[in-house]
Design an enzyme around this catalytic site. Structure first.
Site, mmCIF file in Angstrom:
data_model
loop_
_atom_site.group_PDB
_atom_site.id
_atom_site.type_symbol
_atom_site.label_atom_id
_atom_site.label_comp_id
_atom_site.label_asym_id
_atom_site.label_seq_id
_atom_site.Cartn_x
_atom_site.Cartn_y
_atom_site.Cartn_z
ATOM 1 C CB CYS A 1 -1.548 4.814 3.384
ATOM 2 S SG CYS A 1 -1.747 3.451 4.332
ATOM 3 C CE LYS B 1 -7.597 -1.288 4.468
ATOM 4 N NZ LYS B 1 -6.123 -0.668 4.097
ATOM 5 N NE ARG C 1 -6.356 4.929 8.950
ATOM 6 C CZ ARG C 1 -7.773 5.240 8.339
ATOM 7 N NH1 ARG C 1 -8.396 6.246 8.822
ATOM 8 N NH2 ARG C 1 -8.486 4.151 7.569
ATOM 9 C CE LYS D 1 -7.046 -3.473 7.776
ATOM 10 N NZ LYS D 1 -6.002 -2.972 6.942
ATOM 11 N NE ARG E 1 -6.576 4.802 4.709
ATOM 12 C CZ ARG E 1 -5.730 5.813 4.733
ATOM 13 N NH1 ARG E 1 -5.543 6.695 3.791
ATOM 14 N NH2 ARG E 1 -4.634 5.696 5.612
ATOM 15 C CB CYS F 1 -1.117 -0.057 1.104
ATOM 16 S SG CYS F 1 -2.260 1.119 0.980
ATOM 17 C CE1 TYR G 1 -1.013 -5.122 14.336
ATOM 18 C CE2 TYR G 1 -3.320 -5.040 14.574
ATOM 19 C CZ TYR G 1 -2.352 -4.858 13.983
ATOM 20 O OH TYR G 1 -2.228 -3.881 12.628
ATOM 21 C CB CYS H 1 -4.432 3.817 -0.045
ATOM 22 S SG CYS H 1 -4.889 3.609 1.508
HETATM 23 C C1 PBG Z 1 -2.984 0.283 4.920
HETATM 24 C C2 PBG Z 1 -3.393 -0.672 5.930
HETATM 25 C C3 PBG Z 1 -4.256 -0.258 7.065
HETATM 26 C C4 PBG Z 1 -4.506 -1.133 7.817
HETATM 27 C C5 PBG Z 1 -3.633 -2.305 7.254
HETATM 28 N N1 PBG Z 1 -3.084 -1.849 6.083
HETATM 29 C C6 PBG Z 1 -4.697 1.171 7.489
HETATM 30 C C7 PBG Z 1 -5.798 1.908 6.496
HETATM 31 O O1 PBG Z 1 -6.292 1.316 5.572
HETATM 32 O O2 PBG Z 1 -6.014 2.880 6.992
HETATM 33 C C8 PBG Z 1 -4.991 -1.336 9.208
HETATM 34 C C9 PBG Z 1 -4.415 -2.279 10.152
HETATM 35 C C10 PBG Z 1 -5.082 -2.236 11.682
HETATM 36 O O3 PBG Z 1 -5.857 -1.383 11.846
HETATM 37 O O4 PBG Z 1 -4.475 -3.190 12.124
HETATM 38 N N2 PBG Z 1 -3.878 0.726 4.028
#
Ligand code: PBG
Length: 324
Positions: A119, A192, A202, A245, A214, A117, A310, A127
């Site tokens: 971002c 997502k 973030r 997700k 987003r 990604c 995690y 992103c």
């Molecule tokens: C990158 C990304 C994100 C997460 C995983 N890859 C953040 C987002 O989309 O803002 C989030 C992971 C998490 O909250 O544990 N795009």
């Protein structure tokens, strides 16, 4: 006559016999944040128990993860520098690429997944590449493909695009194939959502958008049919596994995608889901360990094959203890 379902709950041994869902350490994927520097293992304030690692410190961490029996890690990188087009995402000597080769060198059997990604690498935090105030889909595909290729060259087993651009799985697949990386897989963040549950991440990845949000590319939390559409599209484009997700507020989506799509299904138990439990535990409001295990088994029950979490190390310690 009273029908007595409680008979099957009478003793731990009986409960073990009739339990419908299991969870194993082999189902767990541990996310890690890597950055440049030396000797760094810095706590992430928004995610108690999680750290930023410099590449030299990652090996010790992986050794521990491996000895717990966790088969896979998901790597995120924090670059030294950001720019408008996220070009540090595909530099071959950035933290992610270097960590991947180091880990593969030392632990060839560890499954390495890398988040693809922009971002973390763009100065605006979106992103993709911005054109006329919007994230431009098609020019972003090239940067993503280059990033995926740089990860594959470093030795990633799977690249995991999390940007939500249209057509990125196909673009990445053909870039990998053209360059001889036919065996590098794609785990697509197909479903997502534009979620506030990413808040702690973030801060951890320094990837909050500097303007807007987003919602122009991630999915609307109110939608469910669209989840099936996205999953099937990514399967057609060549994804090897599909991800949903966040996990916990979206277990109905995990179930629907499980039923409609035959690929292995990964659920991402995201940062907010983690930090909420940690915070409640810290306040003495909930039993952190039991809540964690309940959350994970519920994600499995909904239909996930694998869980990115995690909690992986903590859960592995409990699961390993039980099996001994
Ligand atoms: C990158 C990304 C994100 C997460 C995983 N890859 C953040 C987002 O989309 O803002 C989030 C992971 C998490 O909250 O544990 N795009």
């Amino acid at each position: 006559m009273i029908i007595r379902p409680r008979r099957l709950r009478r003793t731990p041994a009986i409960r073990d016999m009739v339990r419908e869902t299991g969870i194993s350490v082999k189902d767990l994927i541990f996310p890690l944040f890597v950055k440049d520097g030396k000797g760094i293992k810095e706590p992430i304030p928004s995610m108690p128990g999680q750290f930023h690692f410099s590449t030299d410190m990652i090996i010790k961490e992986i050794d521990e993860i491996r000895s717990l029996g966790i088969p896979a890690v998901l790597l995120f990188g924090l670059p030294e520098k950001k720019d408008p087009v996220g070009s540090y995402a595909y530099k071959e000597d950035e933290a992610v690429q270097r960590s991947v080769s180091l880990i593969k060198d030392k632990f060839p059997d560890m499954v390495i997944i890398t988040d693809v990604c922009l971002c973390e690498y763009t100065d605006h935090g979106h992103c993709g590449i911005i054109k006329d105030g919007q994230v431009d889909n098609d020019s972003t595909l090239e940067a993503l493909s280059r990033t995926a290729l740089s990860h594959a060259k470093a030795g990633s087993d799977f690249v995991a695009p999390s940007d939500m651009m249209d057509g990125r799985v196909e673009a990445i697949r053909s870039e990998l194939d053209l360059n001889g990386f036919k065996e590098t897989g794609i785990i697509s963040y197909a479903v997502k959502y534009a979620s506030s549950f990413y808040g702690p991440f973030r801060e951890a990845a320094d990837s909050a958008p500097k303007f807007g949000d987003r919602s122009g590319y991630q999915m609307d939390p109110a939608n469910s049919n669209e989840a099936v559409k996205e999953a099937l599209l990514d399967m057609e484009e060549g994804a090897d596994m599909i991800m949903v997700k966040p996990a916990l507020p979206y277990l109905d989506i995990v179930r629907r995608v499980r039923e409609e799509c035959l690929l292995p299904l990964v659920a991402y138990n995201v940062s907010g889901e983690y930090s909420m439990i940690k915070a409640a535990e810290h306040m003495g409001w909930m039993d952190g360990k039991r809540t964690m295990m309940e959350a994970l088994i519920c994600i499995k029950r909904a239909g996930a094959d694998l869980i990115i979490t995690y909690f992986a190390k903590e859960a592995a310690r409990i699961l390993n203890g039980k099996n001994q």
